[in-house]
Design an enzyme around this catalytic site. Structure first.
Site, PDB file in Angstrom:
ATOM      1  N   ARG A  88     123.281 -11.460 114.242  1.00  0.00           N
ATOM      2  CA  ARG A  88     121.970 -12.133 114.369  1.00  0.00           C
ATOM      3  C   ARG A  88     121.444 -12.558 113.007  1.00  0.00           C
ATOM      4  NH1 ARG A  88     117.744  -9.001 114.830  1.00  0.00           N
ATOM      5  NH2 ARG A  88     118.737  -7.595 116.319  1.00  0.00           N
ATOM      6  N   TYR A  90     108.545 -36.261 122.073  1.00  0.00           N
ATOM      7  CA  TYR A  90     109.256 -35.388 123.005  1.00  0.00           C
ATOM      8  C   TYR A  90     108.270 -34.442 123.698  1.00  0.00           C
ATOM      9  CZ  TYR A  90     112.857 -32.415 124.914  1.00  0.00           C
ATOM     10  OH  TYR A  90     113.654 -31.719 125.770  1.00  0.00           O
ATOM     11  N   ASP A 113     110.526 -34.606 113.009  1.00  0.00           N
ATOM     12  CA  ASP A 113     111.609 -34.464 113.983  1.00  0.00           C
ATOM     13  C   ASP A 113     112.546 -35.657 113.801  1.00  0.00           C
ATOM     14  OD1 ASP A 113     113.230 -34.578 116.280  1.00  0.00           O
ATOM     15  OD2 ASP A 113     111.713 -33.603 117.525  1.00  0.00           O
TER      16      ASP A 113
HETATM   17  C1  PLP Z   1     115.996 -33.391 122.838  1.00  0.00           C
HETATM   18  C2  PLP Z   1     114.927 -33.387 121.840  1.00  0.00           C
HETATM   19  C3  PLP Z   1     114.361 -32.191 121.404  1.00  0.00           C
HETATM   20  C4  PLP Z   1     114.761 -30.852 121.973  1.00  0.00           C
HETATM   21  O1  PLP Z   1     116.076 -30.523 121.698  1.00  0.00           O
HETATM   22  P1  PLP Z   1     116.945 -29.493 122.586  1.00  0.00           P
HETATM   23  O2  PLP Z   1     118.224 -29.390 121.847  1.00  0.00           O
HETATM   24  O3  PLP Z   1     117.049 -30.094 123.959  1.00  0.00           O
HETATM   25  O4  PLP Z   1     116.179 -28.219 122.635  1.00  0.00           O
HETATM   26  C5  PLP Z   1     113.383 -32.257 120.435  1.00  0.00           C
HETATM   27  N1  PLP Z   1     112.966 -33.433 119.925  1.00  0.00           N
HETATM   28  C6  PLP Z   1     113.473 -34.601 120.331  1.00  0.00           C
HETATM   29  C7  PLP Z   1     112.979 -35.865 119.728  1.00  0.00           C
HETATM   30  C8  PLP Z   1     114.463 -34.617 121.301  1.00  0.00           C
HETATM   31  O5  PLP Z   1     114.955 -35.787 121.712  1.00  0.00           O
END
Ligand code: PLP
Length: 372
Positions: free
Chosen positions: A50, A103, A174
């Site tokens: 972990r 998202y 993001d």
């Molecule tokens: C898919 C996505 C996420 C989440 O990712 P996961 O791997 O599904 O948890 C977060 N931000 C954006 C912009 C995404 O497209």
């Protein structure tokens, strides 16, 4: 030298093993929950799964290189990465700005889990991000997504970073939709990058993963400590799958961008299509900012058809598009976003272009949209 390499070369070099005679060229996965502890009990060695894993480290160093970061940390999914950052940096009494049109599960987490703990959650659309950021202060957090999923609006990241810096707030970007080959938010002034590696990075629709990248050692150490204590880790085998995929990222992503541009150009004059959004289209409202901050415009195109039925018909008549709610994989796919509660018209669909031949996709989509 490495700084002058192109993206495909960097992708390949990032996933090489440390060479030794007779050793494997490609790194094998190291599956370990527990490691041998030497008698001097040296703390710098791997001890428990972990806390650390050699396959994570290799993936993390590859991701850090691609993002232009000092370091990166992997997580079990994009949401695990994003929520770990928010849990670590969002303090009660402070403000967190999240995308209103990004998202959807990120704002759901902020509203359901941060707001009840005394964090003020502010939702701002891409176009209002800079205004919302000018209303933040020290200890506040701004989370931006660009291009936004699903509408593909673009935030001026350098301007946003300057606003956050002037206010003393923390900017987290993001980078899922763009990928590090599309843009490098840290070089535009962001404090942290968060992303889902489930999409184009892993790219095969078969594994979930996420990561955080940054260059502030104290921040990265806090996040690593948080990951150790809460445990949202990536399995070693999954880390290896992502690492294996990264080697072909440059090649795949170039084809995906080429396919997306070709499909966007074809669809903008198609009578069945009400509107097309793609940052690479010269007339797109995002194009001018996107051109200054993106190296590639990505593999996702947003379209609006007449109705939900029209989207279903597109899928059923197409031999190449699969209906699936993810993007960035080798298979081209379609997702009708109103189904998931995004505030978009019923006929709004997010197309993710895969690595099929461009001509095949163009003729398949054209016939699938055509009159019967
Ligand atoms: C898919 C996505 C996420 C989440 O990712 P996961 O791997 O599904 O948890 C977060 N931000 C954006 C912009 C995404 O497209």
């Amino acid at each position: 030298m490495a700084g002058t390499y192109g993206d495909s070369t960097r992708s390949v070099k990032a996933v090489e093993s440390v060479p030794f005679p007779g050793g494997p060229v490609a790194p094998p996965p190291i599956l370990a929950a527990a490691y041998h502890i030497p008698s001097d009990e040296d703390d710098s060695l791997d001890s428990y799964g972990r806390r650390s894993n050699p396959t994570w480290r290799q993936l993390e160093s590859a991701l850090a290189q691609l993002e232009g970061a000092a370091s990166a940390l992997t997580f079990g999914s994009g949401m695990a990465a994003i929520t770990s950052v928010l849990r670590t940096v969002a303090e009660p009494g402070r403000k967190v700005v999240v995308p209103a049109d990004g998202y959807y599960q990120v704002r759901a987490y902020a509203n359901e889990f941060l707001a009840p703990r005394g964090v003020t959650v502010v939702e701002a659309r891409c176009a209002e991000m800079c205004d919302a950021a000018s209303d933040t202060g020290r200890g506040d957090v701004v989370l931006a997504e660009s291009p936004s999923n699903p509408r593909l609006d673009v935030v001026d990241l350098h301007r946003l970073a300057m606003t956050c810096r002037a206010r003393g707030s923390l900017l987290v970007v993001d980078n899922t939709t763009a990928t590090p080959l599309g843009q490098q938010p840290l070089s535009l002034g962001a404090d942290l990058v968060v992303a889902s590696a489930t999409k184009a990075l892993a790219g095969h629709h078969d594994v979930l993963a996420g990561y955080v990248a940054g260059s502030q050692p104290e921040m990265m150490e806090r996040l690593e400590r948080e990951r150790l204590l809460t445990g949202p880790i990536l399995g070693a085998f999954e880390a290896w799958l992502v690492l294996r995929s990264l080697g072909s990222l440059g090649l795949r992503f170039d084809r995906q961008c080429q396919n997306a541009a070709a499909v966007a150009f074809m669809l903008r004059s198609h009578p069945a299509v009400r509107s097309v959004r793609y940052p690479g289209l010269p007339e797109d409202p995002s194009h001018s900012v996107a051109s200054t901050q993106m190296h590639r415009f990505g593999g996702v195109v947003a379209i609006e058809l007449a109705s939900a039925a029209a989207v279903h018909e597109l899928v059923s008549k197409s031999a190449l598009l699969v209906a699936a709610t993810s993007f960035g994989g080798i298979h081209s796919s379609v997702d009708r976003r109103a189904r998931w509660g995004d505030s978009v018209p019923d006929g709004f669909a997010r197309l993710s272009l895969g690595i099929e031949d461009t001509e095949d996709l163009l003729s398949d989509i054209e016939q699938a949209l055509g009159a019967d």
